[in-house]
Design an enzyme around this catalytic site. Sequence first.
Site, mmCIF file in Angstrom:
data_model
loop_
_atom_site.group_PDB
_atom_site.id
_atom_site.type_symbol
_atom_site.label_atom_id
_atom_site.label_comp_id
_atom_site.label_asym_id
_atom_site.label_seq_id
_atom_site.Cartn_x
_atom_site.Cartn_y
_atom_site.Cartn_z
ATOM 1 N N HIS A 72 5.287 2.711 -5.536
ATOM 2 C CA HIS A 72 3.873 2.916 -5.842
ATOM 3 C C HIS A 72 3.237 3.677 -4.691
ATOM 4 O O HIS A 72 3.273 3.243 -3.548
ATOM 5 C CB HIS A 72 3.155 1.579 -6.050
ATOM 6 C CG HIS A 72 3.504 0.916 -7.343
ATOM 7 N ND1 HIS A 72 3.675 -0.437 -7.458
ATOM 8 C CD2 HIS A 72 3.726 1.427 -8.584
ATOM 9 C CE1 HIS A 72 3.982 -0.738 -8.715
ATOM 10 N NE2 HIS A 72 4.026 0.381 -9.418
ATOM 11 N N GLU A 74 0.922 2.293 -1.672
ATOM 12 C CA GLU A 74 1.384 1.169 -0.845
ATOM 13 C C GLU A 74 2.040 1.695 0.425
ATOM 14 O O GLU A 74 3.238 1.525 0.643
ATOM 15 C CB GLU A 74 2.280 0.268 -1.705
ATOM 16 C CG GLU A 74 1.457 -0.315 -2.867
ATOM 17 C CD GLU A 74 2.255 -0.988 -3.999
ATOM 18 O OE1 GLU A 74 3.464 -1.202 -3.825
ATOM 19 O OE2 GLU A 74 1.652 -1.277 -5.038
ATOM 20 N N ARG A 99 -1.258 5.489 -7.829
ATOM 21 C CA ARG A 99 -0.149 4.522 -7.937
ATOM 22 C C ARG A 99 1.100 5.102 -8.586
ATOM 23 O O ARG A 99 2.225 4.824 -8.167
ATOM 24 C CB ARG A 99 -0.675 3.342 -8.757
ATOM 25 C CG ARG A 99 0.326 2.280 -9.145
ATOM 26 C CD ARG A 99 -0.376 1.231 -9.994
ATOM 27 N NE ARG A 99 0.519 0.395 -10.751
ATOM 28 C CZ ARG A 99 1.017 -0.769 -10.320
ATOM 29 N NH1 ARG A 99 0.716 -1.207 -9.116
ATOM 30 N NH2 ARG A 99 1.812 -1.484 -11.079
ATOM 31 N N HIS A 155 6.858 -3.690 -2.039
ATOM 32 C CA HIS A 155 5.525 -3.321 -2.521
ATOM 33 C C HIS A 155 4.470 -3.873 -1.571
ATOM 34 O O HIS A 155 4.766 -4.598 -0.645
ATOM 35 C CB HIS A 155 5.271 -3.962 -3.892
ATOM 36 C CG HIS A 155 6.108 -3.433 -5.002
ATOM 37 N ND1 HIS A 155 5.582 -2.819 -6.111
ATOM 38 C CD2 HIS A 155 7.446 -3.433 -5.182
ATOM 39 C CE1 HIS A 155 6.556 -2.473 -6.932
ATOM 40 N NE2 HIS A 155 7.708 -2.845 -6.397
ATOM 41 N N GLU A 186 6.042 -8.361 -1.694
ATOM 42 C CA GLU A 186 4.693 -7.803 -1.595
ATOM 43 C C GLU A 186 4.237 -8.089 -0.172
ATOM 44 O O GLU A 186 4.053 -9.243 0.212
ATOM 45 C CB GLU A 186 3.740 -8.479 -2.591
ATOM 46 C CG GLU A 186 4.089 -8.258 -4.056
ATOM 47 C CD GLU A 186 3.477 -6.980 -4.633
ATOM 48 O OE1 GLU A 186 2.731 -6.306 -3.904
ATOM 49 O OE2 GLU A 186 3.765 -6.653 -5.801
#
Lengths: 384, 217
Positions: free
Chosen positions: A158, A161, A216, A286, A360
């Site tokens: 993405h 990020e 994104r 991510h 994440e």
Amino acid sequence: DQVLHIVPETFQQVQLLQHLCSSLLLDLWKPLLPEDIGAGEDLHMRVPAPLVQEVKHSLDQHMISYSILIPDVQELVDQNMPRERSSLRQVPEGYDYTQYHPMGEIYQWMSEIQNSNSELVTQHYLGNTAENRPMYYLQISQPSDKIKKIIWMDCGIHAREWITPAFCQWFVKEILQNYKSDPKISRFLQNLDLYILPVLNIDGYIYSWEKDRLWRKNRSPYMNGTCYGTDLNRNFNSSWGSIGVSYNCSSIIFCGSGPESEPETKAVAQLIERKKSDILCYLTIHSYGQYILIPYGSTTEPASNSEELMYVAEKAAAALTEKYGTSYEVGSTSLILYSNSGSSRDWAHMIGIPFSYTFELRDKGTHGFVLPPDQIQPTCEETM
Amino acid sequence: ELPPSHHSATRAAALAACYLSYQRGSPWRGLALRAVRSCRRQDIDGVGHKYYLELVLEDVLDKDSTVNCTAEVLHHLGNKKIAPDVQFTIEGELKNTDEADNVFYNRIKSLEKELVAENIPDNHGNISPEMEPIRLLAWVASGYVIWQNSTENTKFQLAQIKHVKQVKRSDEYLEFDYMILLHEMVSQEIIPWQMTVLWHPQHGVQVTRESRQPKHA
């Protein structure tokens, strides 16, 4: 190795040279990227010794004239090398791992990492992006007569990020700086190979630098060029298109025109499919949220080995918290976040890779995607 | 009883934290959700879903400073136009920020030209020290916008301030016109939002106008 100087005269020659560079993985010194090769503009490319004959032959065949800028690269390097050898010699000097880098610099970094650590690192071509940029991953592999299992890690699926490509670069640097001195890392490399893809969604990443920081998706055109981008993490062949997606290109979670419709997805899937029986662990990085997520997003049904997945993830989260007290939650995406289908992590597990995790990274929303650079080091250190 | 990491619990908790932050915040005090200690959900026939939460909040400017609180969030059935009801109790005292608030208030009041700024933080995440309170004020005010527009299927965060412009007033209040970007976690969308924010050290933060903007604003 030789560095050749070419000034392409026609558009046909430009195309030929672009193809040559991408397919033979030639090291472009000027310009940085194949698509910046232009007619009438200087081209400097480094050709590895074993390919010099072939490349020159090809140039002759197509009547492209060239001159030899550097007849022996190694000789030049040796001349320039200072006497003392410190451990820092192994990684590109002066590269600031605590700042965010644009894609051009990351391409350069990959080449330099391979060149200064060639006993351990090889750069591999994976495929091209929607906008025809080459995708490369780094293989960190200690020569041995054993067949080793593989750990795959990709960052930057993405675009917005940014902390994630920063982490992949940090990770590579840490391994290369410490594999001789750190017994844990050294044992790791005796038994495992690491495949690291620092930026999966290259077009999107560049777009987030140049046009829209919070982009994104990738940049493939739909609807006659009136709409752009597929969410690559909805585009894999894992219950594709079933839940948590949109079929409309204008949505940020558009899943594409079909599973693996995007060249980036295909490039990654092809390699992983080919090597799947040797891949022990699939990691996809991510941000943000501070989670370690296990399959699945497409269903609340637990994965076949979910107890084991949770056990390992909880140990990882605990180790992470030890460093700076940062807390990570652990669980399946469908329970902790939301339902989604077509994720790379789900797909990796479905084709048989036993350990498949989404990380994440920081933070929990105070900065979100726009994490300040002074958090790069602590984030990377704790995640390491 | 819901596991604290379940998305229903974390969405309700985020909403409660936003509301609480709006009620108690200032340019020098922002409260963010640190952890959910427990969550219980009650389905009330004909009314809606009520969440009973025990939360830990942290001071955005001093992560080691935390405070416990309890909150109740009621999402009304059916009608999505009504904002959820939120009630909360904070255990203990919040840090006093009067001095910093007053210094900021006087600085802005005495500006010759109205304050104007863009992209806070910048794309790399950097904020200059003079802009920190402007940013925190937006963060606190966005708590109101988020509260007014949340459902059980949304989780909003302030992503970035695109533009802020001070509006001079003849009374004692400070007024700022913000264009912010909200990140909605479930749909992953980035939504531009306009909000008009009033603040005074003694009277707290108030959002007098807010409107969702079209994507290509």
